[in-house]
Scaffold this motif. Structure first.
Motif, PDB file in Angstrom:
ATOM      1  N   LYS A   3      -8.731   1.215  -9.518  1.00  0.00           N
ATOM      2  CA  LYS A   3      -9.941   0.722  -8.863  1.00  0.00           C
ATOM      3  C   LYS A   3     -10.753   1.843  -8.230  1.00  0.00           C
ATOM      4  CE  LYS A   3     -10.908  -3.129  -8.363  1.00  0.00           C
ATOM      5  NZ  LYS A   3     -11.817  -3.930  -9.190  1.00  0.00           N
ATOM      6  N   THR A   4     -10.084   2.874  -7.738  1.00  0.00           N
ATOM      7  CA  THR A   4     -10.788   3.935  -7.014  1.00  0.00           C
ATOM      8  C   THR A   4     -11.144   5.136  -7.886  1.00  0.00           C
ATOM      9  OG1 THR A   4      -8.685   4.865  -6.257  1.00  0.00           O
ATOM     10  CG2 THR A   4      -9.777   3.278  -4.808  1.00  0.00           C
ATOM     11  N   ARG A   5     -10.741   5.107  -9.134  1.00  0.00           N
ATOM     12  CA  ARG A   5     -11.084   6.199 -10.048  1.00  0.00           C
ATOM     13  C   ARG A   5     -12.599   6.273 -10.169  1.00  0.00           C
ATOM     14  NH1 ARG A   5      -8.244   4.701 -14.572  1.00  0.00           N
ATOM     15  NH2 ARG A   5      -6.426   5.554 -13.566  1.00  0.00           N
ATOM     16  N   ASN A   6     -13.132   7.466 -10.057  1.00  0.00           N
ATOM     17  CA  ASN A   6     -14.569   7.729 -10.179  1.00  0.00           C
ATOM     18  C   ASN A   6     -15.406   7.022  -9.117  1.00  0.00           C
ATOM     19  OD1 ASN A   6     -14.016   9.245 -12.533  1.00  0.00           O
ATOM     20  ND2 ASN A   6     -14.076   7.385 -13.766  1.00  0.00           N
ATOM     21  N   GLN A   7     -14.830   6.740  -7.980  1.00  0.00           N
ATOM     22  CA  GLN A   7     -15.575   6.113  -6.886  1.00  0.00           C
ATOM     23  C   GLN A   7     -15.808   7.151  -5.793  1.00  0.00           C
ATOM     24  OE1 GLN A   7     -16.697   2.902  -6.775  1.00  0.00           O
ATOM     25  NE2 GLN A   7     -15.905   2.613  -8.845  1.00  0.00           N
ATOM     26  N   GLU A   8     -17.054   7.294  -5.372  1.00  0.00           N
ATOM     27  CA  GLU A   8     -17.377   8.255  -4.316  1.00  0.00           C
ATOM     28  C   GLU A   8     -17.100   7.697  -2.928  1.00  0.00           C
ATOM     29  OE1 GLU A   8     -21.369   9.581  -4.895  1.00  0.00           O
ATOM     30  OE2 GLU A   8     -20.963  10.232  -6.951  1.00  0.00           O
ATOM     31  N   ASP A   9     -17.207   6.390  -2.780  1.00  0.00           N
ATOM     32  CA  ASP A   9     -17.042   5.764  -1.471  1.00  0.00           C
ATOM     33  C   ASP A   9     -15.686   5.075  -1.324  1.00  0.00           C
ATOM     34  OD1 ASP A   9     -17.564   3.779  -3.305  1.00  0.00           O
ATOM     35  OD2 ASP A   9     -18.904   2.655  -2.000  1.00  0.00           O
ATOM     36  N   VAL A  10     -14.638   5.734  -1.803  1.00  0.00           N
ATOM     37  CA  VAL A  10     -13.304   5.138  -1.837  1.00  0.00           C
ATOM     38  C   VAL A  10     -12.859   4.668  -0.456  1.00  0.00           C
ATOM     39  CG1 VAL A  10     -10.867   5.626  -2.230  1.00  0.00           C
ATOM     40  CG2 VAL A  10     -12.561   6.384  -3.879  1.00  0.00           C
ATOM     41  N   ASN A  11     -12.972   5.503   0.537  1.00  0.00           N
ATOM     42  CA  ASN A  11     -12.444   5.143   1.850  1.00  0.00           C
ATOM     43  C   ASN A  11     -13.094   3.890   2.414  1.00  0.00           C
ATOM     44  OD1 ASN A  11     -10.690   7.282   1.838  1.00  0.00           O
ATOM     45  ND2 ASN A  11     -12.110   8.659   2.854  1.00  0.00           N
ATOM     46  N   ALA A  12     -14.407   3.815   2.364  1.00  0.00           N
ATOM     47  CA  ALA A  12     -15.106   2.672   2.947  1.00  0.00           C
ATOM     48  C   ALA A  12     -14.895   1.404   2.125  1.00  0.00           C
ATOM     49  CB  ALA A  12     -16.595   2.979   3.050  1.00  0.00           C
ATOM     50  N   ARG A  13     -14.933   1.526   0.829  1.00  0.00           N
ATOM     51  CA  ARG A  13     -14.923   0.339  -0.032  1.00  0.00           C
ATOM     52  C   ARG A  13     -13.530  -0.253  -0.250  1.00  0.00           C
ATOM     53  NH1 ARG A  13     -17.588   0.014  -6.015  1.00  0.00           N
ATOM     54  NH2 ARG A  13     -17.389  -2.205  -6.238  1.00  0.00           N
ATOM     55  N   TYR A  14     -12.497   0.569  -0.238  1.00  0.00           N
ATOM     56  CA  TYR A  14     -11.170   0.087  -0.623  1.00  0.00           C
ATOM     57  C   TYR A  14     -10.133   0.162   0.487  1.00  0.00           C
ATOM     58  CZ  TYR A  14     -13.028  -0.219  -5.296  1.00  0.00           C
ATOM     59  OH  TYR A  14     -13.779  -0.568  -6.393  1.00  0.00           O
ATOM     60  N   ASP A  74       6.790 -10.513 -11.873  1.00  0.00           N
ATOM     61  CA  ASP A  74       7.768  -9.449 -11.637  1.00  0.00           C
ATOM     62  C   ASP A  74       7.057  -8.105 -11.454  1.00  0.00           C
ATOM     63  OD1 ASP A  74       9.763 -11.349 -11.954  1.00  0.00           O
ATOM     64  OD2 ASP A  74      10.204 -10.787 -14.031  1.00  0.00           O
ATOM     65  N   GLU A  75       6.075  -7.843 -12.297  1.00  0.00           N
ATOM     66  CA  GLU A  75       5.308  -6.594 -12.182  1.00  0.00           C
ATOM     67  C   GLU A  75       4.536  -6.548 -10.871  1.00  0.00           C
ATOM     68  OE1 GLU A  75       4.997  -3.695 -14.095  1.00  0.00           O
ATOM     69  OE2 GLU A  75       6.812  -4.536 -14.939  1.00  0.00           O
ATOM     70  N   MET A  76       3.990  -7.690 -10.460  1.00  0.00           N
ATOM     71  CA  MET A  76       3.197  -7.745  -9.230  1.00  0.00           C
ATOM     72  C   MET A  76       4.033  -7.466  -7.983  1.00  0.00           C
ATOM     73  SD  MET A  76       0.665 -10.954  -9.985  1.00  0.00           S
ATOM     74  CE  MET A  76      -0.219 -10.854  -8.428  1.00  0.00           C
ATOM     75  N   GLU A  77       5.331  -7.629  -8.071  1.00  0.00           N
ATOM     76  CA  GLU A  77       6.197  -7.371  -6.925  1.00  0.00           C
ATOM     77  C   GLU A  77       6.518  -5.887  -6.744  1.00  0.00           C
ATOM     78  OE1 GLU A  77       9.495 -10.007  -7.620  1.00  0.00           O
ATOM     79  OE2 GLU A  77       8.554 -11.590  -6.420  1.00  0.00           O
ATOM     80  N   LYS A  78       6.167  -5.070  -7.721  1.00  0.00           N
ATOM     81  CA  LYS A  78       6.488  -3.649  -7.658  1.00  0.00           C
ATOM     82  C   LYS A  78       5.392  -2.877  -6.914  1.00  0.00           C
ATOM     83  CE  LYS A  78       8.958  -3.749 -12.042  1.00  0.00           C
ATOM     84  NZ  LYS A  78       8.933  -3.293 -13.448  1.00  0.00           N
ATOM     85  N   PRO A  79       5.753  -2.224  -5.804  1.00  0.00           N
ATOM     86  CA  PRO A  79       4.753  -1.449  -5.063  1.00  0.00           C
ATOM     87  C   PRO A  79       4.052  -0.393  -5.929  1.00  0.00           C
ATOM     88  CG  PRO A  79       6.747  -1.692  -3.763  1.00  0.00           C
ATOM     89  CD  PRO A  79       7.056  -2.227  -5.135  1.00  0.00           C
ATOM     90  N   GLU A  80       4.786   0.207  -6.876  1.00  0.00           N
ATOM     91  CA  GLU A  80       4.170   1.238  -7.721  1.00  0.00           C
ATOM     92  C   GLU A  80       3.089   0.653  -8.637  1.00  0.00           C
ATOM     93  OE1 GLU A  80       8.188   0.141  -9.610  1.00  0.00           O
ATOM     94  OE2 GLU A  80       7.472   0.608  -7.595  1.00  0.00           O
ATOM     95  N   ALA A  81       3.225  -0.613  -9.008  1.00  0.00           N
ATOM     96  CA  ALA A  81       2.188  -1.257  -9.822  1.00  0.00           C
ATOM     97  C   ALA A  81       0.910  -1.428  -8.989  1.00  0.00           C
ATOM     98  CB  ALA A  81       2.678  -2.606 -10.337  1.00  0.00           C
ATOM     99  N   TRP A  82       1.072  -1.744  -7.712  1.00  0.00           N
ATOM    100  CA  TRP A  82      -0.093  -1.890  -6.835  1.00  0.00           C
ATOM    101  C   TRP A  82      -0.776  -0.545  -6.591  1.00  0.00           C
ATOM    102  CZ3 TRP A  82      -2.673  -6.114  -5.412  1.00  0.00           C
ATOM    103  CH2 TRP A  82      -2.064  -7.339  -5.661  1.00  0.00           C
ATOM    104  N   ILE A  83       0.019   0.502  -6.466  1.00  0.00           N
ATOM    105  CA  ILE A  83      -0.567   1.845  -6.300  1.00  0.00           C
ATOM    106  C   ILE A  83      -1.340   2.228  -7.557  1.00  0.00           C
ATOM    107  CG2 ILE A  83      -0.042   4.301  -5.989  1.00  0.00           C
ATOM    108  CD1 ILE A  83       0.218   2.527  -3.430  1.00  0.00           C
ATOM    109  N   GLU A  84      -0.788   1.912  -8.714  1.00  0.00           N
ATOM    110  CA  GLU A  84      -1.485   2.173  -9.983  1.00  0.00           C
ATOM    111  C   GLU A  84      -2.795   1.384 -10.037  1.00  0.00           C
ATOM    112  OE1 GLU A  84      -0.741   1.654 -14.788  1.00  0.00           O
ATOM    113  OE2 GLU A  84       0.933   1.351 -13.416  1.00  0.00           O
ATOM    114  N   PHE A  85      -2.762   0.134  -9.595  1.00  0.00           N
ATOM    115  CA  PHE A  85      -3.967  -0.698  -9.527  1.00  0.00           C
ATOM    116  C   PHE A  85      -4.995  -0.077  -8.589  1.00  0.00           C
ATOM    117  CE2 PHE A  85      -5.976  -4.506  -7.367  1.00  0.00           C
ATOM    118  CZ  PHE A  85      -6.863  -4.797  -8.383  1.00  0.00           C
ATOM    119  N   TYR A  86      -4.550   0.383  -7.422  1.00  0.00           N
ATOM    120  CA  TYR A  86      -5.439   1.028  -6.455  1.00  0.00           C
ATOM    121  C   TYR A  86      -6.086   2.275  -7.068  1.00  0.00           C
ATOM    122  CZ  TYR A  86      -7.093   3.449  -2.309  1.00  0.00           C
ATOM    123  OH  TYR A  86      -7.877   4.109  -1.394  1.00  0.00           O
ATOM    124  N   ARG A  87      -5.290   3.085  -7.730  1.00  0.00           N
ATOM    125  CA  ARG A  87      -5.832   4.294  -8.376  1.00  0.00           C
ATOM    126  C   ARG A  87      -6.844   3.935  -9.453  1.00  0.00           C
ATOM    127  NH1 ARG A  87      -0.064   7.106  -8.523  1.00  0.00           N
ATOM    128  NH2 ARG A  87      -0.122   8.050  -6.457  1.00  0.00           N
TER     129      ARG A  87
END
Length: 140
Positions: free
Chosen positions: A20-31, A5-18
């Motif tokens: 994963k990309t926290r403290n990453q310098e190469d966010v655009n290329a890597r993610y 149920d949580e995985m179906e929520k777009p906001e949960a995926w955005i939170e996951f993306y944030r």
């Protein structure tokens, strides 16, 4: 199940993306792939398969050359999309970390297979005592 149920929520995926990309310098290329996966909502196909009990495919076996010898090392790899799904499951399971048995090392906060091997190598036994007994978690 609650995790699906949580995985179906777009906001949960955005939170996951944030996360994963926290403290990453190469966010655009890597993610970029992860962001495309989220924006196109491809995760729904995987969630439906998981709900049906189909799971994800077995990882692909690869043989990789070891750097200093002619020997090969066996590595198992999932597709990028399957890695996103597994990563999201791990991300969501972190909120339940305090209820898991102490001798469970998968999908844990600051516990890995390396932790399990360290305990095993030190001779420490995790007996199936009341303290270490598995905990049943209801999905309702």
């Amino acid at each position: 199940m609650i995790i699906f149920d949580e995985m179906e929520k777009p906001e949960a995926w955005i939170e996951f993306y944030r996360h994963k990309t926290r403290n990453q310098e190469d966010v655009n290329a890597r993610y970029d792939g992860l962001l495309d996966f989220i924006e196109s909502q491809k995760y729904f196909v995987y969630i439906e398969a998981l709900r049906r009990g189909d799971g994800i495919s077995a990882p692909k076996k690869l043989l990789v050359n070891k750097s200093a010898s002619g020997k090969k090392r066996t590595v198992y790899c999932y597709t990028e999309e399957e890695k996103y799904i597994l990563g999201m499951i791990a991300f969501l399971l972190k909120r339940y970390d305090d209820i898991f048995a102490p001798n469970l090392y998968s999908f844990r906060v600051q516990k890995t297979a390396k932790t399990a091997f360290s305990i095993s190598a030190s001779g420490s036994e995790l007996a199936n005592t009341e303290e270490n007994a598995p905990v049943a978690v209801s999905s309702k």
